[in-house]
Design a protein around this motif. Sequence first.
Motif, PDB file in Angstrom:
ATOM      1  N   UNK A   1       0.888  -1.206   0.067  1.00  0.00           N
ATOM      2  CA  UNK A   1      -0.120   0.356   0.104  1.00  0.00           C
ATOM      3  C   UNK A   1       0.533   1.614   0.190  1.00  0.00           C
ATOM      4  N   UNK A   2       0.170   2.622  -0.346  1.00  0.00           N
ATOM      5  CA  UNK A   2       0.751   3.337  -0.584  1.00  0.00           C
ATOM      6  C   UNK A   2       0.141   4.889  -0.153  1.00  0.00           C
ATOM      7  N   UNK A   3       1.114   5.771   0.818  1.00  0.00           N
ATOM      8  CA  UNK A   3      -0.175   7.130   0.840  1.00  0.00           C
ATOM      9  C   UNK A   3       0.479   7.547   0.093  1.00  0.00           C
ATOM     10  N   UNK A   4      -0.815   8.134  -0.825  1.00  0.00           N
ATOM     11  CA  UNK A   4      -0.377   8.897  -2.548  1.00  0.00           C
ATOM     12  C   UNK A   4      -0.249  10.079  -2.242  1.00  0.00           C
ATOM     13  N   UNK A   5      -0.063  11.026  -1.352  1.00  0.00           N
ATOM     14  CA  UNK A   5       0.147  12.036  -1.346  1.00  0.00           C
ATOM     15  C   UNK A   5       2.142  11.701  -0.361  1.00  0.00           C
ATOM     16  N   UNK A   6       1.979  11.341   0.987  1.00  0.00           N
ATOM     17  CA  UNK A   6       3.796  11.135   1.734  1.00  0.00           C
ATOM     18  C   UNK A   6       4.545  10.737   0.597  1.00  0.00           C
ATOM     19  N   UNK A   7       3.677   9.323  -0.141  1.00  0.00           N
ATOM     20  CA  UNK A   7       4.887   7.910   0.022  1.00  0.00           C
ATOM     21  C   UNK A   7       4.986   6.992   0.576  1.00  0.00           C
ATOM     22  N   UNK A   8       5.189   7.171   2.074  1.00  0.00           N
ATOM     23  CA  UNK A   8       5.086   6.521   2.595  1.00  0.00           C
ATOM     24  C   UNK A   8       4.227   4.793   2.614  1.00  0.00           C
ATOM     25  N   UNK A   9       5.460   3.570   1.922  1.00  0.00           N
ATOM     26  CA  UNK A   9       5.125   2.861   2.377  1.00  0.00           C
ATOM     27  C   UNK A   9       4.843   1.663   2.843  1.00  0.00           C
ATOM     28  N   UNK A  10       4.341   0.390   2.378  1.00  0.00           N
ATOM     29  CA  UNK A  10       4.039  -0.947   3.329  1.00  0.00           C
ATOM     30  C   UNK A  10       4.682  -2.064   2.247  1.00  0.00           C
ATOM     31  N   UNK A  11       4.872  -3.304   2.307  1.00  0.00           N
ATOM     32  CA  UNK A  11       5.039  -4.337   1.131  1.00  0.00           C
ATOM     33  C   UNK A  11       5.078  -5.734   2.662  1.00  0.00           C
ATOM     34  N   UNK A  12       4.389  -5.929   1.674  1.00  0.00           N
ATOM     35  CA  UNK A  12       4.396  -7.787   2.339  1.00  0.00           C
ATOM     36  C   UNK A  12       4.739  -8.988   0.698  1.00  0.00           C
ATOM     37  N   UNK A  13       6.340  -9.731   1.287  1.00  0.00           N
ATOM     38  CA  UNK A  13       7.294 -10.483   0.356  1.00  0.00           C
ATOM     39  C   UNK A  13       6.362 -11.676   1.498  1.00  0.00           C
ATOM     40  N   UNK A  14       5.731 -12.631   0.301  1.00  0.00           N
ATOM     41  CA  UNK A  14       4.921 -13.644   1.220  1.00  0.00           C
ATOM     42  C   UNK A  14       6.017 -15.075   0.700  1.00  0.00           C
ATOM     43  N   UNK A  15       7.170 -15.353  -0.847  1.00  0.00           N
ATOM     44  CA  UNK A  15       7.864 -16.148  -0.556  1.00  0.00           C
ATOM     45  C   UNK A  15       9.304 -16.095  -1.700  1.00  0.00           C
ATOM     46  N   UNK A  16       9.775 -15.073  -1.298  1.00  0.00           N
ATOM     47  CA  UNK A  16      10.637 -15.104  -1.318  1.00  0.00           C
ATOM     48  C   UNK A  16      12.705 -16.136  -1.408  1.00  0.00           C
ATOM     49  N   UNK A  17      12.941 -16.937  -2.235  1.00  0.00           N
ATOM     50  CA  UNK A  17      14.133 -17.188  -2.103  1.00  0.00           C
ATOM     51  C   UNK A  17      15.654 -16.354  -1.349  1.00  0.00           C
ATOM     52  N   UNK A  18      16.225 -16.925  -0.775  1.00  0.00           N
ATOM     53  CA  UNK A  18      17.737 -16.374  -0.421  1.00  0.00           C
ATOM     54  C   UNK A  18      18.524 -17.456  -0.425  1.00  0.00           C
ATOM     55  N   UNK A  19      19.684 -17.399  -1.786  1.00  0.00           N
ATOM     56  CA  UNK A  19      21.028 -18.510  -1.377  1.00  0.00           C
ATOM     57  C   UNK A  19      22.149 -18.341  -1.322  1.00  0.00           C
TER      58      UNK A  19
END
Length: 186
Positions: A38-56
Amino acid sequence: MSRPMTALVAFFALAGSAAAQLPPVYHGLLTIRPAQGRIDPVSGQSSITVKRWDFLASPDSNGMNPATEPVQIAMGELDRFTIPVGAIKVAKNGRVFTFRDKSIKRGIRSLRLQQTKSGIWRVRFQAVGIELSRLTLEYPFCHPLALIVGDDDGFSGIELDRPGGFSGKRVRVVGFCTDLSEWPWL
């Protein structure tokens, strides 16, 4: 405590905190998959939810233990969110590491790292209060992101988009991108 002993304790405390700030030595691979936010269209403050990335982790790595090393998610040049050592809980099997703090307004609200038998780490997290004001002016664009565990990292560019247009409040990580000049956290 004597003066020389106090100086010695202070030296090692500073050396330990400085070592935590050094850039990673071992560079692994971070697989980016679509994610939502989600993003606040005025301030640009955002959140991101990641469900399944891989790290090797790098094959040269000296090993990773998220319970005893600082864990960071670095996004762009402005946001470097750290979970301090000791805040991550370890499951009894020693392969699942979790953190959750719903009170966090800017940083990593939740994180789950699970090491598979093949050595790949499954990554889930929610980051909040991310500075993405650039998304209020243009989209899509490529944004650097790194997962850093102690002296190991996985780095990639993430392509960010606003599916609802300028008036929308959704953010989407479309996938990985490569229009980055270099790792920005050195």
